[in-house]
Design a protein around this motif. Structure first.
Motif, PDB file in Angstrom:
ATOM      1  N   TYR A   1       0.875  -1.170   0.000  1.00  0.00           N
ATOM      2  CA  TYR A   1       0.000   0.000   0.000  1.00  0.00           C
ATOM      3  C   TYR A   1       0.913   1.221   0.000  1.00  0.00           C
ATOM      4  O   TYR A   1       1.390   1.644   1.050  1.00  0.00           O
ATOM      5  CB  TYR A   1      -0.903   0.017   1.233  1.00  0.00           C
ATOM      6  N   GLY A   2       1.152   1.770  -1.172  1.00  0.00           N
ATOM      7  CA  GLY A   2       2.108   2.869  -1.256  1.00  0.00           C
ATOM      8  C   GLY A   2       3.486   2.387  -0.831  1.00  0.00           C
ATOM      9  O   GLY A   2       4.031   1.434  -1.387  1.00  0.00           O
ATOM     10  N   SER A   3       4.031   3.040   0.181  1.00  0.00           N
ATOM     11  CA  SER A   3       5.373   2.679   0.653  1.00  0.00           C
ATOM     12  C   SER A   3       5.344   1.559   1.694  1.00  0.00           C
ATOM     13  O   SER A   3       6.399   1.098   2.147  1.00  0.00           O
ATOM     14  CB  SER A   3       6.056   3.910   1.265  1.00  0.00           C
ATOM     15  N   ILE A   4       4.140   1.109   2.082  1.00  0.00           N
ATOM     16  CA  ILE A   4       4.015   0.061   3.100  1.00  0.00           C
ATOM     17  C   ILE A   4       3.977  -1.302   2.430  1.00  0.00           C
ATOM     18  O   ILE A   4       3.084  -1.594   1.628  1.00  0.00           O
ATOM     19  CB  ILE A   4       2.745   0.270   3.949  1.00  0.00           C
ATOM     20  N   HIS A   5       4.933  -2.140   2.758  1.00  0.00           N
ATOM     21  CA  HIS A   5       5.014  -3.501   2.215  1.00  0.00           C
ATOM     22  C   HIS A   5       4.276  -4.418   3.188  1.00  0.00           C
ATOM     23  O   HIS A   5       4.857  -4.940   4.141  1.00  0.00           O
ATOM     24  CB  HIS A   5       6.476  -3.904   2.054  1.00  0.00           C
ATOM     25  N   ALA A   6       2.975  -4.623   2.964  1.00  0.00           N
ATOM     26  CA  ALA A   6       2.115  -5.292   3.948  1.00  0.00           C
ATOM     27  C   ALA A   6       2.292  -6.798   3.980  1.00  0.00           C
ATOM     28  O   ALA A   6       2.160  -7.424   5.034  1.00  0.00           O
ATOM     29  CB  ALA A   6       0.649  -4.951   3.673  1.00  0.00           C
ATOM     30  N   VAL A   7       2.540  -7.420   2.822  1.00  0.00           N
ATOM     31  CA  VAL A   7       2.786  -8.863   2.744  1.00  0.00           C
ATOM     32  C   VAL A   7       4.082  -9.071   1.977  1.00  0.00           C
ATOM     33  O   VAL A   7       4.250  -8.551   0.873  1.00  0.00           O
ATOM     34  CB  VAL A   7       1.622  -9.603   2.054  1.00  0.00           C
ATOM     35  N   ARG A   8       4.996  -9.862   2.559  1.00  0.00           N
ATOM     36  CA  ARG A   8       6.344  -9.975   2.022  1.00  0.00           C
ATOM     37  C   ARG A   8       6.689 -11.423   1.689  1.00  0.00           C
ATOM     38  O   ARG A   8       6.941 -12.226   2.595  1.00  0.00           O
ATOM     39  CB  ARG A   8       7.357  -9.452   3.046  1.00  0.00           C
ATOM     40  N   GLY A   9       6.646 -11.770   0.429  1.00  0.00           N
ATOM     41  CA  GLY A   9       7.113 -13.080  -0.014  1.00  0.00           C
ATOM     42  C   GLY A   9       6.411 -14.255   0.629  1.00  0.00           C
ATOM     43  O   GLY A   9       7.027 -15.290   0.890  1.00  0.00           O
ATOM     44  N   LEU A  10       5.117 -14.118   0.845  1.00  0.00           N
ATOM     45  CA  LEU A  10       4.364 -15.162   1.552  1.00  0.00           C
ATOM     46  C   LEU A  10       4.112 -16.367   0.655  1.00  0.00           C
ATOM     47  O   LEU A  10       3.711 -16.232  -0.493  1.00  0.00           O
ATOM     48  CB  LEU A  10       3.036 -14.591   2.050  1.00  0.00           C
ATOM     49  N   SER A  11       4.320 -17.549   1.215  1.00  0.00           N
ATOM     50  CA  SER A  11       3.986 -18.798   0.533  1.00  0.00           C
ATOM     51  C   SER A  11       3.236 -19.701   1.504  1.00  0.00           C
ATOM     52  O   SER A  11       3.652 -19.844   2.661  1.00  0.00           O
ATOM     53  CB  SER A  11       5.245 -19.519   0.037  1.00  0.00           C
ATOM     54  N   LEU A  12       2.138 -20.271   1.045  1.00  0.00           N
ATOM     55  CA  LEU A  12       1.398 -21.236   1.860  1.00  0.00           C
ATOM     56  C   LEU A  12       0.573 -22.114   0.940  1.00  0.00           C
ATOM     57  O   LEU A  12       0.344 -21.778  -0.227  1.00  0.00           O
ATOM     58  CB  LEU A  12       0.532 -20.563   2.919  1.00  0.00           C
ATOM     59  N   GLN A  13       0.118 -23.233   1.482  1.00  0.00           N
ATOM     60  CA  GLN A  13      -0.733 -24.110   0.697  1.00  0.00           C
ATOM     61  C   GLN A  13      -1.823 -24.713   1.582  1.00  0.00           C
ATOM     62  O   GLN A  13      -1.650 -24.875   2.790  1.00  0.00           O
ATOM     63  CB  GLN A  13       0.065 -25.214   0.018  1.00  0.00           C
ATOM     64  N   VAL A  14      -2.955 -25.002   0.943  1.00  0.00           N
ATOM     65  CA  VAL A  14      -4.086 -25.632   1.611  1.00  0.00           C
ATOM     66  C   VAL A  14      -4.487 -26.827   0.762  1.00  0.00           C
ATOM     67  O   VAL A  14      -4.843 -26.683  -0.413  1.00  0.00           O
ATOM     68  CB  VAL A  14      -5.282 -24.668   1.747  1.00  0.00           C
TER      69      VAL A  14
END
Length: 234
Positions: A11-24
């Motif tokens: 969100y603009g300069s805010i990196h809210a989620v960083r390189g997330l990996s998951l599985q279901v």
């Protein structure tokens, strides 16, 4: 069923989620836990296509990133949003029927599905003609889950279902999640209440500052000292 690789949301300069990996996997209940502001709801919104993201979000081998929310729902991914967001000026039954808007179902099928929801939540049956906006927070959460089930989801996403609810209501909500689990419905559970979430989940991911810090079976996460100290009140 759901495979996320290197998801990034800013969100603009805010990196809210960083390189997330998951599985279901199919039939699993997987929980994503973390404190408020960790990036959990942002992750869910990226899956559902309500915000832009970078990375890969695959559902049954099909890439979701860049697709519309409407198409994602038609594929069988249904979310119960944080804050419930029921239709306040519609009755309980009308709210439930809104959940089935994307289906081509007969009146008999819809009646059967409503009866199923009423079986899960008898309180909704008692209030079937009541306007949703006049109901308690717990009743609205039951209605929001029931409305999602009316869509016949293949993957159900629950975003903070216990938020703002009394402990006795939270217990009822999680008992319903256990019933849904027994029926084999694949579920991604987003929660701040780590103890309750891990009590019902098969596996869990712990999120901090936009990143996954820990990932293991729910049982192992409940016994890890660093997780217990940070999230389970031990």
């Amino acid at each position: 069923m759901l495979q996320i690789r290197d998801l990034n949301v800013s969100y603009g300069s805010i990196h809210a989620v960083r390189g997330l990996s998951l599985q279901v996997g199919a039939g699993e209940v997987v929980t994503l836990i973390g404190s408020n502001g960790a990036g959990k709801s942002t992750t869910v919104n990226a899956i559902c296509g309500t915000i832009s993201s970078q990375g890969s979000i695959q559902y049954n081998g099909k890439e979701l990133n860049g697709r519309s929310t409407h198409d994602i729902v038609k594929d069988g991914i249904v979310m119960v949003p944080e804050g419930r967001k029921v239709f306040p000026k519609l009755s309980v039954v009308q709210n439930l029927l809104m959940g089935a808007f994307s289906r081509k179902a007969s009146k008999a099928e819809l009646t059967q599905d409503i009866d199923f929801v009423f079986g899960l939540f008898p309180r909704l049956a008692e209030r079937k003609s009541q306007f949703a906006g006049t109901m308690s927070g717990g009743e609205q959460q039951m209605l929001a889950i029931g409305r999602a089930l009316m869509a016949k989801p293949k993957l159900l996403i629950l975003d903070e279902p216990s938020m703002g609810l009394a402990p006795i209501v939270v217990k009822d909500i999680f008992e319903t999640i256990r019933i849904i689990k027994k029926q084999g419905l694949t579920t991604l559970l987003i929660e701040q209440n780590a103890s309750m979430a891990l009590s019902v989940a098969d596996r869990g991911y712990v999120m901090e500052h936009g990143e996954i810090r820990f990932h293991d079976t729910a049982h192992n996460l409940r016994t890890q000292d660093n997780v217990k100290k940070a999230y389970l009140g031990h």
